[in-house]
Scaffold this active site. Sequence first.
Site, mmCIF file in Angstrom:
data_model
loop_
_atom_site.group_PDB
_atom_site.id
_atom_site.type_symbol
_atom_site.label_atom_id
_atom_site.label_comp_id
_atom_site.label_asym_id
_atom_site.label_seq_id
_atom_site.Cartn_x
_atom_site.Cartn_y
_atom_site.Cartn_z
ATOM 1 C CG ASP A 1 -6.927 -3.107 -3.739
ATOM 2 O OD1 ASP A 1 -7.607 -2.167 -3.288
ATOM 3 O OD2 ASP A 1 -5.685 -3.138 -3.621
ATOM 4 C CG HIS B 1 -5.558 -2.531 0.080
ATOM 5 N ND1 HIS B 1 -4.870 -2.027 -1.000
ATOM 6 C CD2 HIS B 1 -5.007 -1.934 1.177
ATOM 7 C CE1 HIS B 1 -3.962 -1.153 -0.581
ATOM 8 N NE2 HIS B 1 -4.018 -1.094 0.732
ATOM 9 C CB SER C 1 -0.953 -0.048 1.200
ATOM 10 O OG SER C 1 -1.968 0.926 1.081
#
Length: 415
Positions: free
Chosen positions: A345, A384, A143
């Site tokens: 995601d 994610h 991320s």
Amino acid sequence: MTKKKLNHGLAYLIIMILFTTIFFSFNMKTANAATGNDYPIVFVYGFFGWGKEDMPDYNYWGGKNDILKDLTDKGFTVMSATIGAVSSDWDRACELYYYIKGGTVDYGAAHSAENGHARYGKTFPGIYPQWDGTSKIHLIGHSMGGNTIRLLVELLKNGDKNEQNYYASHQSEGISPLFEGGKSWVESITTLATPLNGATFANYVVKNLQAEGIVMLAGAALGSNITKMTLDLKLDQWGLKRSKDESLVDFIIDAENSNAWKSNDNALADLTTDGVKKLNDMTTTYSDIYYFSYNGNASIRNPFSGYYLPNKIDLTTSTLSSIIIGRYKQNNELPNGDKAWWKNDTTVSVISAQYPFGEAHKAYDGIMEKGIWMVNATMENWSHRDFIAGGTRQSYSNVLNLYVKIATNLKNLQK
């Protein structure tokens, strides 16, 4: 006649010995070359990440499992960094440098003065103090961590002109080695579900929720685990400390009046599409570094509206964030148009996690090249949080297999 045969036989034996010696010598050299490298892999968490000391019963890398331990057990040399949870990429990159190398964090005299926070932070012993141009490292970022490591590499390579100019007229105050540049210390960058072009959900949060939206953004990234966290957000440079009995949500709301949120020197601003564009404008790919990106999709297109929805509904903020991303509109000001950003995601748009717009890239085909983003195919049904084994769509064995594959790939890269 017999003597000639003996001579021929002796000559043949000598030739065979020489050939065998050369053959095995060549094979040994080839085998040694094929061993790749022994550089350690340093893992850098994303927005609202934490270290073991913050939440010992639940790992950022693995949840109830431990990806780093399992990789170590398989013979890989891995390390993880503990840096600011909601700090800007700049502040996180500075902390990451000293966390690896060791020393007192220097955020830069010019940067600190411009943004209104302390110049110096914590002192770290260093997890890899020998780090230099010979003892390089691989960097993996999940991320926001992917953008943090990109900025770190840029500072290592070129330093910072503002800090260098400030130092030129204030030499008695010193300058961090990080801002001097000239350091080719990183062998590879790997990004996992990184908003390489920004996150439209961050745009939404900034526009509609301001600082309190950090809780919502963190919930989208981490799910219900946010309520269990005992971590300090590590905002020492801003003079912010969470009291022992203060809830995380209360702390964030109390901190709203801090200069951290009045400036753009924070994670929330850096995660927006405008924030990451600024990062992309100052960074590039380098011919001596390998670049890999991994992205996932956990959404499906509504055939009637054309909007994207999460492919699995659960009671977490990520369901809401996926819905918001899947229909987010910004007057078609986004690169490639709004619709191109809807597939996601649950936290980051697929288009944003593939490669930074404008940089060299190719679909990864197993042939490794330096100086170009090698984009792995979109991993369907990966959210994610699945990339750190905190989601519900992928089993832990699937996630671990991905990391073993990545670590093996990095270990086999030629120096």
